[in-house]
Design a protein around this motif. Structure first.
Motif, PDB file in Angstrom:
ATOM      1  N   PHE A 386       1.583  -0.254  -7.826  1.00  0.00           N
ATOM      2  CA  PHE A 386       2.180   0.862  -8.845  1.00  0.00           C
ATOM      3  C   PHE A 386       1.180   1.166  -9.809  1.00  0.00           C
ATOM      4  O   PHE A 386       0.445   0.224 -10.326  1.00  0.00           O
ATOM      5  N   PRO A 387       1.255   2.205 -10.241  1.00  0.00           N
ATOM      6  CA  PRO A 387       2.150   3.316 -10.016  1.00  0.00           C
ATOM      7  C   PRO A 387       1.720   4.203  -8.775  1.00  0.00           C
ATOM      8  O   PRO A 387       2.303   5.328  -8.659  1.00  0.00           O
ATOM      9  N   ALA A 388       0.697   3.701  -8.081  1.00  0.00           N
ATOM     10  CA  ALA A 388       0.132   4.682  -7.057  1.00  0.00           C
ATOM     11  C   ALA A 388       1.024   4.655  -5.882  1.00  0.00           C
ATOM     12  O   ALA A 388       1.243   5.736  -4.991  1.00  0.00           O
ATOM     13  N   VAL A 389       1.866   3.826  -5.731  1.00  0.00           N
ATOM     14  CA  VAL A 389       2.738   3.425  -4.705  1.00  0.00           C
ATOM     15  C   VAL A 389       4.146   2.970  -5.455  1.00  0.00           C
ATOM     16  O   VAL A 389       3.872   2.483  -6.811  1.00  0.00           O
ATOM     17  N   PRO A 390       5.494   3.228  -5.278  1.00  0.00           N
ATOM     18  CA  PRO A 390       6.546   2.668  -6.055  1.00  0.00           C
ATOM     19  C   PRO A 390       6.599   1.219  -6.202  1.00  0.00           C
ATOM     20  O   PRO A 390       5.909   0.565  -5.460  1.00  0.00           O
ATOM     21  N   VAL A 391       7.200   0.807  -7.316  1.00  0.00           N
ATOM     22  CA  VAL A 391       7.217  -0.403  -7.878  1.00  0.00           C
ATOM     23  C   VAL A 391       7.791  -1.514  -6.586  1.00  0.00           C
ATOM     24  O   VAL A 391       8.699  -1.027  -6.049  1.00  0.00           O
ATOM     25  N   ASN A 392       7.288  -2.532  -6.584  1.00  0.00           N
ATOM     26  CA  ASN A 392       7.745  -3.440  -5.430  1.00  0.00           C
ATOM     27  C   ASN A 392       7.336  -3.098  -3.986  1.00  0.00           C
ATOM     28  O   ASN A 392       7.929  -3.524  -3.080  1.00  0.00           O
ATOM     29  N   GLU A 393       6.287  -1.866  -4.005  1.00  0.00           N
ATOM     30  CA  GLU A 393       6.041  -1.361  -2.454  1.00  0.00           C
ATOM     31  C   GLU A 393       4.480  -1.506  -2.699  1.00  0.00           C
ATOM     32  O   GLU A 393       4.028  -0.948  -1.665  1.00  0.00           O
ATOM     33  N   ALA A 394       4.032  -2.731  -3.284  1.00  0.00           N
ATOM     34  CA  ALA A 394       2.390  -2.671  -3.135  1.00  0.00           C
ATOM     35  C   ALA A 394       2.124  -3.162  -2.014  1.00  0.00           C
ATOM     36  O   ALA A 394       2.635  -3.766  -1.006  1.00  0.00           O
ATOM     37  N   ARG A 395       0.839  -2.737  -1.359  1.00  0.00           N
ATOM     38  CA  ARG A 395       0.373  -2.770  -0.165  1.00  0.00           C
ATOM     39  C   ARG A 395      -1.100  -2.753  -0.032  1.00  0.00           C
ATOM     40  O   ARG A 395      -1.842  -2.378  -1.137  1.00  0.00           O
ATOM     41  N   ILE A 396      -1.545  -3.504   0.996  1.00  0.00           N
ATOM     42  CA  ILE A 396      -3.050  -3.537   1.331  1.00  0.00           C
ATOM     43  C   ILE A 396      -2.977  -2.521   2.713  1.00  0.00           C
ATOM     44  O   ILE A 396      -2.166  -2.652   3.796  1.00  0.00           O
ATOM     45  N   ARG A 397      -3.846  -1.299   2.625  1.00  0.00           N
ATOM     46  CA  ARG A 397      -3.880  -0.319   3.545  1.00  0.00           C
ATOM     47  C   ARG A 397      -5.255  -0.964   4.477  1.00  0.00           C
ATOM     48  O   ARG A 397      -6.259  -1.443   4.080  1.00  0.00           O
ATOM     49  N   LEU A 398      -5.101  -1.068   5.903  1.00  0.00           N
ATOM     50  CA  LEU A 398      -6.089  -1.353   6.765  1.00  0.00           C
ATOM     51  C   LEU A 398      -6.275  -0.079   7.332  1.00  0.00           C
ATOM     52  O   LEU A 398      -5.549   0.301   8.319  1.00  0.00           O
ATOM     53  N   PHE A 399      -7.535   0.312   7.818  1.00  0.00           N
ATOM     54  CA  PHE A 399      -7.991   1.487   8.265  1.00  0.00           C
ATOM     55  C   PHE A 399      -8.796   1.087   9.390  1.00  0.00           C
ATOM     56  O   PHE A 399      -9.703   0.206   9.463  1.00  0.00           O
ATOM     57  N   VAL A 400      -8.245   1.447  10.736  1.00  0.00           N
ATOM     58  CA  VAL A 400      -8.551   0.851  11.871  1.00  0.00           C
ATOM     59  C   VAL A 400      -9.733   2.168  12.263  1.00  0.00           C
ATOM     60  O   VAL A 400      -9.394   3.350  11.886  1.00  0.00           O
ATOM     61  N   THR A 401     -10.776   1.660  13.006  1.00  0.00           N
ATOM     62  CA  THR A 401     -11.511   2.443  13.668  1.00  0.00           C
ATOM     63  C   THR A 401     -11.647   2.345  15.012  1.00  0.00           C
ATOM     64  O   THR A 401     -11.374   1.626  15.694  1.00  0.00           O
TER      65      THR A 401
END
Lengths: 431, 238
Positions: A386-401
């Motif tokens: 947050f605030p890049a994504v909604p509150v309580n929806e924090a995440r780690i993005r995995l970029f697959v190649t």
């Protein structure tokens, strides 16, 4: 009176909030921000900005600010097809460096346009398969959106933006000073409601969306958004930053995949993702591209794309257009499916259907410890809170190649599952 | 780790309210509407270009404030989100508000606000709040008609404890700045959906509520518990 607080440092509660500025005259927000980093750094948990010691391979050596050496499974780079490291790409870049030198040393509308740039423009048109289009090259993908939107849209125009769209689109709209409207992510009914209201009085309407959204890894509903916008006389901008060269029968992106490529007015592509370089381009009607060349201020008043990157990106595009590209795209799809399947039931991965796989861990208070934990256990993803994504929806993005091996994907999934169990964000079995 | 809440930044606590009901909802609102009501010195929070934030709080206070046998009473507060003053030595403020309009059915509360907190508070004896038993909804109205009807859009709820620090500004003649904190057990979320919107009402005092668009964030205090809201000595900014 005193109140017991949880035994954790303040920086767990406050990942830096991008909204926050200060009304005082001394830039106190900068002091606070600096203190936030210093405190995490002092405790040895600051995992951001760890410099890499080599290229963006699938496994990479890096180093913490305190000198701690790291060996990381790299799921945090956009080098989706591995072209940033392809020997032919590197060789093309070296040759351009030898022939043209380090930089273009001028604005593209002055002396900065090199023969290499014209070749890249031609290759882009050939690749996209729309010979009536023109290309405007930018030295930053971000600049394509800010420059194009602010060049074409003015105060009395309307810009209608998907709420999940990238910051560069929002900033382009802000620079244009147009009337801005936002529709709920991929919500066609909401978009129709807005268009219905503004269509009768608007002289120009621009609808902005994306091919693949980078926070959730889902696709823009282009097959519905584009025809709807057209039915109201609106033009459409599609940012294919995370989808260009990655999907569609010829790899042209999400618009091709959904059968609307020729109806998109402004196709935005970046060179920093699938092509592993930097920069980007607008592909639009020829006269529009020519106009943007001159009237996109961040292009006109910036140096042109550098020779080495231009030549490398051109070679990557040639490879991507051929059988090598097709093979890599097939591997990418397979790897993305494998990672999603490996994580399913263990953690929450939201609505991802692409090579961007978000692991939604929930509470912002886990952001710092999780990034630290993962790095120390040999995995790097890209954290969003947050605030890049909604509150309580924090995440780690995995970029697959396309270059990840099955073993690396399995190891990544195991580390994430272990983190989920240890830090308490594992999916609960259905009742 | 413990924290002294009696004072902050050298400013003593002036009141510790005990709350038995609290719903706090935030909506996106056109920046043009926000800018019309803000003192020029304040900087609105701009969520996205052209979009500010409006919050409405519905609060029920426990018995026994002011005098031992004083009854429960209600408050509605209408605020817009603005940037804090981070030069104040206090924990990071999570929210900072400009207090645009406050109403309460308690004359004692109105007097207290005028004396200590300096928010523009109006006494409305007919103010009614109806909190749902699960704490996840509220209805508000008075003799002028309905003001708000809210219901959480989340399919499930999870109340967790929190100590949240914030700041506020208010202007009654002069611009003032204050510090608050909220301590209790609450459920916060930003799940999509329509929990309800505020209705046009005199409480808005010139704030164009037709510029409210979608809901941004919702917070519900756990029913059956007492939550605390503390305010500290206000300082003048001009």
């Amino acid at each position: 009176m005193s109140a017991e607080r949880p035994a954790r440092p303040d920086y767990y509660d406050y990942t830096y909030d991008m909204f926050i500025a200060s009304i005082d005259g001394e830039q106190s927000e900068a002091v606070r921000f600096s203190e936030w980093i210093d405190a995490a750094d002092r405790d040895g948990v600051y995992a951001f900005e760890a410099p890499r010691l080599e290229a963006q391979k699938t496994e990479v050596r890096a180093r913490r600010a305190d000198g701690t050496p790291l060996h990381l499974l790299n799921f945090s780079s956009y080098n989706y097809l591995g072209f940033g490291l392809h020997p032919e790409v590197i060789e093309a870049a070296k040759q351009a460096l030898d022939r043209y030198g380090l930089g273009a040393c001028s604005s593209p509308v002055q002396a900065g346009t090199l023969a290499l740039h014209k070749v890249l423009e031609e290759r882009l048109i050939d690749f996209i398969g729309l010979p009536d289009r023109g290309v405007s090259l930018f030295s930053s993908g971000y600049g394509v959106n800010t420059g194009t939107i602010s060049a074409l849209m003015k105060r009395r125009h309307h810009i209608v933006i998907d709420k999940s769209a990238h910051m560069s689109i929002l900033e382009g709209a802000q620079l244009a000073r147009s009337k801005v409207h936002y529709f709920e992510h991929n919500d066609i009914d909401h978009l129709a409601e807005i268009l219905k209201e503004i269509a009768p009085e608007a002289s120009r309407i621009l609808v902005c969306t994306e091919g693949v959204f980078s926070a959730d890894g889902d696709f823009g509903a282009l097959d519905r958004i584009v025809p709807l916008a057209k039915s109201y006389g609106a033009q459409v901008l599609v940012d294919e930053a995370h989808s260009f060269l990655l999907c569609g029968p010829h790899g042209r992106g999400a618009a091709e995949q959904q059968g609307v490529l020729d109806q998109v007015d402004y196709l935005v592509v970046t060179f920093s993702k699938a092509l592993g370089g930097v920069g980007g381009a607008l592909i639009a009607r020829r006269e529009i591209a020519r106009y943007v060349n001159w009237y996109a201020r961040c292009r006109m008043f910036s140096c042109a794309l550098d020779p080495a990157v231009t030549a490398g990106v051109t070679r990557g595009l040639e490879l991507g257009a051929g059988s090598d590209g097709q093979e890599r795209r097939t591997r990418l799809q397979k790897n993305a499916t494998l990672l999603r399947d490996s994580l399913l039931g263990k953690v929450e991965i939201g609505r991802s259907r692409s090579w961007i796989v978000p692991v939604i861990f929930g509470s912002e208070t886990l952001t710092i410890p999780l990034a630290d934990w993962l790095q120390r256990h040999g995995l790097e993803g890209s954290v969003m809170s947050f605030p890049a994504v909604p509150v309580n929806e924090a995440r780690i993005r995995l970029f697959v190649t396309s270059e990840h091996t099955g073993e690396q994907i399995g190891r990544c999934a195991d580390i994430v599952a272990e983190a989920a169990n240890e830090l308490g964000f594992a999916s609960r079995p259905a009742a | 780790m413990s924290e002294n809440l009696d004072s902050v930044a050298g400013l003593p606590m002036v009141i510790n309210w005990r709350l038995i009901g609290h719903v706090f909802c935030t909506w996106e609102i056109g920046m043009d509407a926000v800018e019309k009501i803000l003192p020029t010195r304040l900087e609105p929070v701009e969520l996205r270009p052209g979009v500010g934030l409006l919050s409405i709080g519905c609060l029920r206070f426990a018995k026994g404030h002011f005098t031992a046998d004083a009854p429960e009473f209600n408050e509605i507060v209408i605020v817009v989100h603005v940037q804090p003053d981070l030069s104040v030595a206090m924990p990071q403020p999570r929210f900072t508000f400009y207090a645009h309009s406050v109403v309460s059915d308690s004359v004692n509360f109105v007097d207290h606000e005028a004396r200590e907190i300096f928010t523009p508070t109006e006494h409305v004896p007919s103010l009614q709040l109806d909190f749902s038993p699960d704490g996840l909804g509220v209805r508000a109205w008075d003799e002028d008609g309905p003001f708000l009807e809210l219901r959480s859009t989340a399919p499930a709820s999870a109340f967790t404890p929190a100590l949240i620090w914030g700041q506020y500004y208010s202007q009654i003649g002069r611009l003032r700045h204050g510090i608050w904190n909220w301590q209790g057990t609450r459920f916060e979320h930003m799940q999509r959906g329509d929990p309800g919107k505020p209705m046009p009402h005199p409480y808005f005092r010139g704030l164009d509520v037709s510029k409210v668009s979608s809901c941004y964030r919702q917070m519900y205090a756990e029913p059956g518990r007492v939550h605390n809201e503390r305010f500290y000595k206000v300082r003048l900014l001009d």
